[in-house]
Design an enzyme around this catalytic site. Sequence first.
Site, mmCIF file in Angstrom:
data_model
loop_
_atom_site.group_PDB
_atom_site.id
_atom_site.type_symbol
_atom_site.label_atom_id
_atom_site.label_comp_id
_atom_site.label_asym_id
_atom_site.label_seq_id
_atom_site.Cartn_x
_atom_site.Cartn_y
_atom_site.Cartn_z
ATOM 1 N N TRP A 1 0.828 -1.203 0.000
ATOM 2 C CA TRP A 1 0.000 0.000 0.000
ATOM 3 C C TRP A 1 0.870 1.263 0.000
ATOM 4 O O TRP A 1 0.529 2.268 -0.609
ATOM 5 C CB TRP A 1 -0.924 0.004 1.217
ATOM 6 C CG TRP A 1 -1.788 1.226 1.277
ATOM 7 C CD1 TRP A 1 -2.974 1.415 0.652
ATOM 8 C CD2 TRP A 1 -1.503 2.443 1.983
ATOM 9 N NE1 TRP A 1 -3.459 2.671 0.927
ATOM 10 C CE2 TRP A 1 -2.574 3.319 1.740
ATOM 11 C CE3 TRP A 1 -0.459 2.865 2.788
ATOM 12 C CZ2 TRP A 1 -2.628 4.586 2.287
ATOM 13 C CZ3 TRP A 1 -0.521 4.124 3.329
ATOM 14 C CH2 TRP A 1 -1.589 4.972 3.079
ATOM 15 N N HIS A 2 2.004 1.207 0.678
ATOM 16 C CA HIS A 2 2.872 2.377 0.759
ATOM 17 C C HIS A 2 3.604 2.659 -0.541
ATOM 18 O O HIS A 2 4.050 3.781 -0.762
ATOM 19 C CB HIS A 2 3.870 2.237 1.913
ATOM 20 C CG HIS A 2 3.276 2.607 3.220
ATOM 21 N ND1 HIS A 2 2.654 1.695 4.029
ATOM 22 C CD2 HIS A 2 3.199 3.798 3.856
ATOM 23 C CE1 HIS A 2 2.208 2.314 5.105
ATOM 24 N NE2 HIS A 2 2.528 3.592 5.030
ATOM 25 N N GLY A 3 3.762 1.688 -1.386
ATOM 26 C CA GLY A 3 4.399 1.954 -2.667
ATOM 27 C C GLY A 3 4.964 0.702 -3.303
ATOM 28 O O GLY A 3 5.164 -0.318 -2.662
#
Length: 179
Positions: A27-29
């Site tokens: 989700w963060h990247g």
Amino acid sequence: IPLGGNHVNKIKWIRNIFIVWFLTGIWHGANWTYVTWGVYHALLFVPLIGLRLTKKYQDTPSWRQFPQIVFTFVLVVVGWIIFRAPSLYDAGSFVYNMIIHIGHGAPWLGMPLRMYQLMGAIMLLLALEWINRDKPHALSTLPHNRFLRVSLYIALTCWCVFNIFAFTTGSHPFIYFQF
């Protein structure tokens, strides 16, 4: 809860932790550092689940638990190094250099005064939180003047936000500005 949360056997519980943290990393990247950060945090939970230490949570930690809190903090900080590094190689190099240079010089001596002030304020707030850990809020030792407490909380929050922005300008922007 669709996976069963912690109301399943240990193997499924560990699987659930890995799924959640893996997805949190993604989700963060789309970078291996984020995925590794997620898996790293999942690995930190495995001993807790294996020993069932998660059932012994207390609202107020004892002085005997203080070293455990510090150790957990250090492990989480290493996780943030993984999270913030441009690559896994850079993260490994940074952690390696931190370990190798323990006790050799003091790189923090070159920090600006504002950084010392911010660190001091954080230490003060942590001390207040610890001293008043059995009270409803950290500043319970102040007079029972709600306006004074709320004003102090707002001032401290604004000061911390200002300092965070002061340190995150230029080539190192605040990490969540990219999302």
